[in-house]
Scaffold this motif. Structure first.
Motif, PDB file in Angstrom:
ATOM      1  N   UNK A 151       0.661  -1.285   0.031  1.00  0.00           N
ATOM      2  CA  UNK A 151       0.029   0.026   0.081  1.00  0.00           C
ATOM      3  C   UNK A 151       0.967   1.288   0.026  1.00  0.00           C
ATOM      4  N   UNK A 152       0.311   2.243  -0.593  1.00  0.00           N
ATOM      5  CA  UNK A 152       1.071   3.514  -0.320  1.00  0.00           C
ATOM      6  C   UNK A 152       0.123   4.463   0.002  1.00  0.00           C
ATOM      7  N   UNK A 153       0.605   5.168   1.262  1.00  0.00           N
ATOM      8  CA  UNK A 153      -0.160   6.062   1.915  1.00  0.00           C
ATOM      9  C   UNK A 153       0.557   7.630   1.386  1.00  0.00           C
ATOM     10  N   UNK A 154      -0.360   8.382   1.529  1.00  0.00           N
ATOM     11  CA  UNK A 154      -0.326   9.779   1.038  1.00  0.00           C
ATOM     12  C   UNK A 154      -0.828  10.705   2.496  1.00  0.00           C
ATOM     13  N   UNK A 155      -0.007  11.981   2.160  1.00  0.00           N
ATOM     14  CA  UNK A 155      -0.353  12.690   3.404  1.00  0.00           C
ATOM     15  C   UNK A 155      -0.108  14.283   2.750  1.00  0.00           C
ATOM     16  N   UNK A 156      -1.185  15.050   2.556  1.00  0.00           N
ATOM     17  CA  UNK A 156      -0.922  16.399   1.998  1.00  0.00           C
ATOM     18  C   UNK A 156      -1.118  17.298   2.822  1.00  0.00           C
ATOM     19  N   UNK A 157      -0.172  18.390   2.913  1.00  0.00           N
ATOM     20  CA  UNK A 157      -0.147  19.390   4.123  1.00  0.00           C
ATOM     21  C   UNK A 157      -0.785  20.516   3.399  1.00  0.00           C
ATOM     22  N   UNK A 158      -1.385  21.516   4.087  1.00  0.00           N
ATOM     23  CA  UNK A 158      -1.987  22.889   3.641  1.00  0.00           C
ATOM     24  C   UNK A 158      -1.921  23.827   4.812  1.00  0.00           C
ATOM     25  N   UNK A 159      -2.125  24.978   4.793  1.00  0.00           N
ATOM     26  CA  UNK A 159      -2.201  25.944   5.545  1.00  0.00           C
ATOM     27  C   UNK A 159      -0.788  26.579   5.781  1.00  0.00           C
ATOM     28  N   UNK A 160      -0.587  26.809   6.981  1.00  0.00           N
ATOM     29  CA  UNK A 160       0.752  27.572   7.372  1.00  0.00           C
ATOM     30  C   UNK A 160       1.787  26.811   7.796  1.00  0.00           C
ATOM     31  N   UNK A 161       2.102  26.116   6.577  1.00  0.00           N
ATOM     32  CA  UNK A 161       3.319  25.312   6.665  1.00  0.00           C
ATOM     33  C   UNK A 161       4.646  26.216   6.570  1.00  0.00           C
ATOM     34  N   UNK A 162       5.499  26.031   7.177  1.00  0.00           N
ATOM     35  CA  UNK A 162       6.846  26.569   7.015  1.00  0.00           C
ATOM     36  C   UNK A 162       7.602  26.012   5.958  1.00  0.00           C
ATOM     37  N   UNK A 163       8.820  26.768   5.551  1.00  0.00           N
ATOM     38  CA  UNK A 163       9.618  26.271   4.579  1.00  0.00           C
ATOM     39  C   UNK A 163      10.580  25.319   4.956  1.00  0.00           C
ATOM     40  N   UNK A 164      10.632  25.091   6.221  1.00  0.00           N
ATOM     41  CA  UNK A 164      11.585  23.926   6.574  1.00  0.00           C
ATOM     42  C   UNK A 164      10.793  23.083   7.613  1.00  0.00           C
ATOM     43  N   UNK A 165       9.861  22.143   7.183  1.00  0.00           N
ATOM     44  CA  UNK A 165       9.266  21.248   7.966  1.00  0.00           C
ATOM     45  C   UNK A 165       9.660  19.820   7.782  1.00  0.00           C
ATOM     46  N   UNK A 166       9.541  18.969   9.017  1.00  0.00           N
ATOM     47  CA  UNK A 166       9.758  17.675   9.054  1.00  0.00           C
ATOM     48  C   UNK A 166       8.524  16.980   9.096  1.00  0.00           C
ATOM     49  N   UNK A 167       8.184  15.724   8.636  1.00  0.00           N
ATOM     50  CA  UNK A 167       7.267  14.947   8.692  1.00  0.00           C
ATOM     51  C   UNK A 167       7.390  13.445   9.096  1.00  0.00           C
ATOM     52  N   UNK A 168       6.335  13.085   9.984  1.00  0.00           N
ATOM     53  CA  UNK A 168       6.484  11.748  10.438  1.00  0.00           C
ATOM     54  C   UNK A 168       5.317  10.826  10.307  1.00  0.00           C
ATOM     55  N   UNK A 169       5.311   9.576   9.970  1.00  0.00           N
ATOM     56  CA  UNK A 169       4.394   8.766  10.115  1.00  0.00           C
ATOM     57  C   UNK A 169       4.454   7.838  11.536  1.00  0.00           C
ATOM     58  N   UNK A 170       3.243   7.711  12.136  1.00  0.00           N
ATOM     59  CA  UNK A 170       2.987   7.060  13.365  1.00  0.00           C
ATOM     60  C   UNK A 170       1.785   5.994  13.109  1.00  0.00           C
ATOM     61  N   UNK A 171       1.579   5.231  13.999  1.00  0.00           N
ATOM     62  CA  UNK A 171       0.434   4.102  13.815  1.00  0.00           C
ATOM     63  C   UNK A 171       0.010   3.780  15.224  1.00  0.00           C
ATOM     64  N   UNK A 172      -1.299   3.534  15.196  1.00  0.00           N
ATOM     65  CA  UNK A 172      -1.777   3.060  16.709  1.00  0.00           C
ATOM     66  C   UNK A 172      -2.745   1.916  16.353  1.00  0.00           C
ATOM     67  N   UNK A 173      -2.393   0.808  16.885  1.00  0.00           N
ATOM     68  CA  UNK A 173      -3.205  -0.542  16.957  1.00  0.00           C
ATOM     69  C   UNK A 173      -4.212  -0.493  17.889  1.00  0.00           C
ATOM     70  N   UNK A 174      -5.334  -1.328  17.949  1.00  0.00           N
ATOM     71  CA  UNK A 174      -6.095  -1.439  18.856  1.00  0.00           C
ATOM     72  C   UNK A 174      -5.723  -1.883  20.235  1.00  0.00           C
ATOM     73  N   UNK A 175      -6.034  -1.063  21.232  1.00  0.00           N
ATOM     74  CA  UNK A 175      -5.339  -1.410  22.697  1.00  0.00           C
ATOM     75  C   UNK A 175      -4.066  -1.243  22.731  1.00  0.00           C
ATOM     76  N   UNK A 176      -3.215  -0.202  21.920  1.00  0.00           N
ATOM     77  CA  UNK A 176      -1.747  -0.174  22.077  1.00  0.00           C
ATOM     78  C   UNK A 176      -1.533   1.361  21.878  1.00  0.00           C
ATOM     79  N   UNK A 177      -0.281   1.745  22.475  1.00  0.00           N
ATOM     80  CA  UNK A 177       0.139   3.022  21.998  1.00  0.00           C
ATOM     81  C   UNK A 177       0.281   3.586  20.877  1.00  0.00           C
ATOM     82  N   UNK A 178       0.306   4.751  20.661  1.00  0.00           N
ATOM     83  CA  UNK A 178       0.608   5.398  19.214  1.00  0.00           C
ATOM     84  C   UNK A 178       2.295   5.094  19.175  1.00  0.00           C
ATOM     85  N   UNK A 179       2.863   4.766  18.163  1.00  0.00           N
ATOM     86  CA  UNK A 179       4.201   4.215  17.797  1.00  0.00           C
ATOM     87  C   UNK A 179       4.808   4.891  16.654  1.00  0.00           C
ATOM     88  N   UNK A 180       6.127   5.317  16.770  1.00  0.00           N
ATOM     89  CA  UNK A 180       6.494   5.829  15.595  1.00  0.00           C
ATOM     90  C   UNK A 180       6.920   4.751  14.335  1.00  0.00           C
TER      91      UNK A 180
END
Length: 124
Positions: free
Chosen positions: A18-47
């Protein structure tokens, strides 16, 4: 304010891609970093993965290293997560997040803006 919209989630069989996409809009700065996290049922969000503002630096969780690839297209303000050889344990809601500053981060609390999440379900 920054808005993030994920897409590309769905149901896939184990071993699939699968390929996930994430589109950013609004007041994004010229230097921003992005991350993906996930959370499974009953578990904490993880990097899962992170990418620096210019794409020159990436980092992956050990559990996805060699199977997932994070990339970005700054002209489109979009970050991608290509997921290969998916396993049932990859099933989770996947979130993208954005932060500005000098360094990308692996910690969820360093990211002030988040998308709504997209469900990825891997059937075995």
């Amino acid at each position: 304010q920054v808005q993030l919209v994920e897409s590309g989630g769905g149901l896939v069989q184990a071993g699939g891609s699968l390929r996930l996409s994430c589109a950013a809009s609004g007041r994004t700065s010229s230097t921003y970093h992005m991350g993906w996290f996930r959370q499974a049922p009953g578990k904490e969000r993880e990097f899962v993965a992170a990418i620096s503002w210019n794409g020159g630096s990436t980092h992956y969780a050990d559990s996805v290293k060699g199977r997932f690839t994070i990339s970005r297209d700054n002209a489109k303000n979009t970050v991608y997560l290509q997921m290969e050889s998916l396993k049932s344990e990859d099933t989770a809601v996947y979130y993208c997040a954005i932060r500005s500053g000098l360094w990308m981060s692996l910690r969820s609390y360093d990211y002030p803006y988040w998308g709504q999440g997209t469900q990825v379900t891997v059937s075995s």
